[in-house]
Design a protein around this motif. Structure first.
Motif, mmCIF file in Angstrom:
data_model
loop_
_atom_site.group_PDB
_atom_site.id
_atom_site.type_symbol
_atom_site.label_atom_id
_atom_site.label_comp_id
_atom_site.label_asym_id
_atom_site.label_seq_id
_atom_site.Cartn_x
_atom_site.Cartn_y
_atom_site.Cartn_z
ATOM 1 N N ASN A 74 -115.972 79.893 78.562
ATOM 2 C CA ASN A 74 -117.360 79.455 78.756
ATOM 3 C C ASN A 74 -118.039 80.116 79.918
ATOM 4 N N ASP A 75 -117.289 80.914 80.652
ATOM 5 C CA ASP A 75 -117.929 81.341 82.135
ATOM 6 C C ASP A 75 -117.977 82.891 81.848
ATOM 7 N N LEU A 76 -117.987 83.310 80.725
ATOM 8 C CA LEU A 76 -118.234 84.719 80.597
ATOM 9 C C LEU A 76 -119.431 84.975 79.514
ATOM 10 N N PRO A 77 -120.179 86.139 79.486
ATOM 11 C CA PRO A 77 -121.456 86.293 78.906
ATOM 12 C C PRO A 77 -121.345 86.514 77.482
ATOM 13 N N ALA A 78 -122.166 86.280 76.535
ATOM 14 C CA ALA A 78 -122.206 86.282 75.311
ATOM 15 C C ALA A 78 -122.387 87.962 74.780
ATOM 16 N N ASP A 79 -122.183 88.217 73.678
ATOM 17 C CA ASP A 79 -122.449 89.577 73.222
ATOM 18 C C ASP A 79 -124.078 89.491 72.810
ATOM 19 N N THR A 80 -124.723 90.675 73.641
ATOM 20 C CA THR A 80 -126.413 90.732 73.614
ATOM 21 C C THR A 80 -126.659 91.421 72.248
ATOM 22 N N ALA A 81 -125.943 92.070 71.538
ATOM 23 C CA ALA A 81 -126.310 92.864 70.515
ATOM 24 C C ALA A 81 -125.376 92.671 69.215
ATOM 25 N N PRO A 82 -125.078 91.448 68.934
ATOM 26 C CA PRO A 82 -124.194 91.336 67.829
ATOM 27 C C PRO A 82 -124.443 91.995 66.393
ATOM 28 N N ALA A 83 -125.667 92.534 66.281
ATOM 29 C CA ALA A 83 -125.587 93.181 65.000
ATOM 30 C C ALA A 83 -125.718 94.789 65.351
ATOM 31 N N ALA A 84 -125.503 95.318 66.271
ATOM 32 C CA ALA A 84 -125.568 96.722 66.690
ATOM 33 C C ALA A 84 -123.970 97.480 66.449
ATOM 34 N N ALA A 85 -124.229 98.581 66.274
ATOM 35 C CA ALA A 85 -123.179 99.549 65.719
ATOM 36 C C ALA A 85 -122.387 99.984 66.995
ATOM 37 N N MET A 86 -121.138 99.792 66.992
ATOM 38 C CA MET A 86 -120.248 100.224 68.061
ATOM 39 C C MET A 86 -119.682 101.611 67.945
ATOM 40 N N ASP A 87 -119.490 102.057 69.038
ATOM 41 C CA ASP A 87 -119.007 103.800 68.598
ATOM 42 C C ASP A 87 -117.572 104.081 68.487
ATOM 43 N N GLY A 88 -116.865 103.176 68.486
ATOM 44 C CA GLY A 88 -115.401 103.171 68.040
ATOM 45 C C GLY A 88 -114.373 103.149 69.254
ATOM 46 N N THR A 89 -115.010 103.166 70.532
ATOM 47 C CA THR A 89 -114.147 103.296 71.700
ATOM 48 C C THR A 89 -113.310 101.954 71.764
ATOM 49 N N VAL A 90 -111.984 102.032 71.917
ATOM 50 C CA VAL A 90 -111.054 100.909 72.269
ATOM 51 C C VAL A 90 -110.321 100.936 73.211
ATOM 52 N N VAL A 91 -109.960 99.901 73.900
ATOM 53 C CA VAL A 91 -109.038 99.903 75.065
ATOM 54 C C VAL A 91 -107.784 99.032 74.905
#
Length: 278
Positions: A74-91
């Motif tokens: 609960n102490d971390l931020p929510a996704d601010t763009a839940p409908a936006a596309a991602m560029d595929g970068t994964v870590v």
């Protein structure tokens, strides 16, 4: 930061992608079967289990909570763009990584290097010098955190999985090209499939499958069930023995897919972005 990654040759891919790791090790079958039964929401018939899923808001004894499918952060931020596309970068953190609410802030959680019998791969949604903001697999849905750039393996998934809950359709894209669209079963009105951005968290192969040879948990949970079968209500893609369910809203939140769709989804690397729309 390292640019090393496991690679898999996938026809039509513009760039190399990392290969998802299946469950391995001693007593793998029993361990994976147990994990499958505990972790996945809405996979079987019957009624939801009673009680609360395991949660952690701060840990005990000064230890930071781990960012896994079992925890609530609960102490971390929510996704601010839940409908936006991602560029595929994964870590992938090569060792446990501290998770902060903003770059340079004290850590409030830790992202383990592995979970659910495989490596932890999470998608990047924002980058700043020395830091990556990533989607996390914990509750609440869409929770994000900042992790240091050092000690990360960085890769790019060419796949994107899209689920349209209203049309009850799943589409798989690879390098922008459509690999297939299938009619699927989604969550019932009282137990809907959660919408927004998430990702493929793990790949579990039950030793004695009852309804699906493969289960692909994602980094999202049921919004209406605290637990299912004693687990944390994790949503997943999986098969189903009867084709009559496809095109219907009848699950506890999971997405049931046809055999061909499951085979193709299994080729998507861990961390692959998933976008669920209403």
């Amino acid at each position: 930061m390292s640019d090393e990654q496991p690679r898999a040759a996938i026809r039509g891919a513009a760039r190399p992608v990392h290969r998802p790791r299946r469950a391995r090790g001693p007593a793998t079958g029993a361990a994976v079967l147990a994990a499958t039964a505990v972790l996945v929401t809405g996979c079987g018939g019957g009624e939801p289990g009673a009680g609360k899923a395991a949660a952690a808001d701060g840990g005990g004894g000064g230890k930071l909570p781990e960012a896994t499918t079992y925890t609530t952060l609960n102490d971390l931020p929510a996704d601010t763009a839940p409908a936006a596309a991602m560029d595929g970068t994964v870590v992938h953190p090569t060792e446990t990584a501290p998770v902060s609410s903003q770059p340079g802030a004290p850590a409030v959680a830790e992202l383990p290097a592995s979970q659910l019998k495989g490596d932890t791969w999470v998608p990047v949604v924002e980058t700043r010098p020395g830091w990556r903001r990533v989607l996390l697999p914990s509750r609440p849905n869409g929770v994000t955190g900042w992790i240091p750039d050092s000690g990360l393996k960085v890769a790019r998934s060419s796949h994107v999985i899209k689920v349209d809950v209203s049309d009850r359709k799943l589409t798989l894209l690879n390098s922008g090209r459509k690999e297939g669209t299938w009619s699927v079963a989604v969550g019932a009105p009282k137990t809907p499939t959660p919408t927004g951005r998430t990702f493929v968290l793990a790949s579990l192969a039950p030793s004695k499958p009852t309804y699906s040879p493969l289960i692909l948990p994602v980094g999202a949970h049921s919004e209406t069930l605290d637990t299912f079968g004693g687990g944390p209500g994790t949503v997943a893609f999986h098969g189903w023995p009867s084709a009559s369910v496809f095109g219907k809203a009848i699950t506890h939140g999971c997405v049931r897919v046809p055999p061909d769709a499951l085979k193709r989804l299994a080729k998507a690397p861990l961390g692959t972005p998933v976008l669920v729309t209403a």
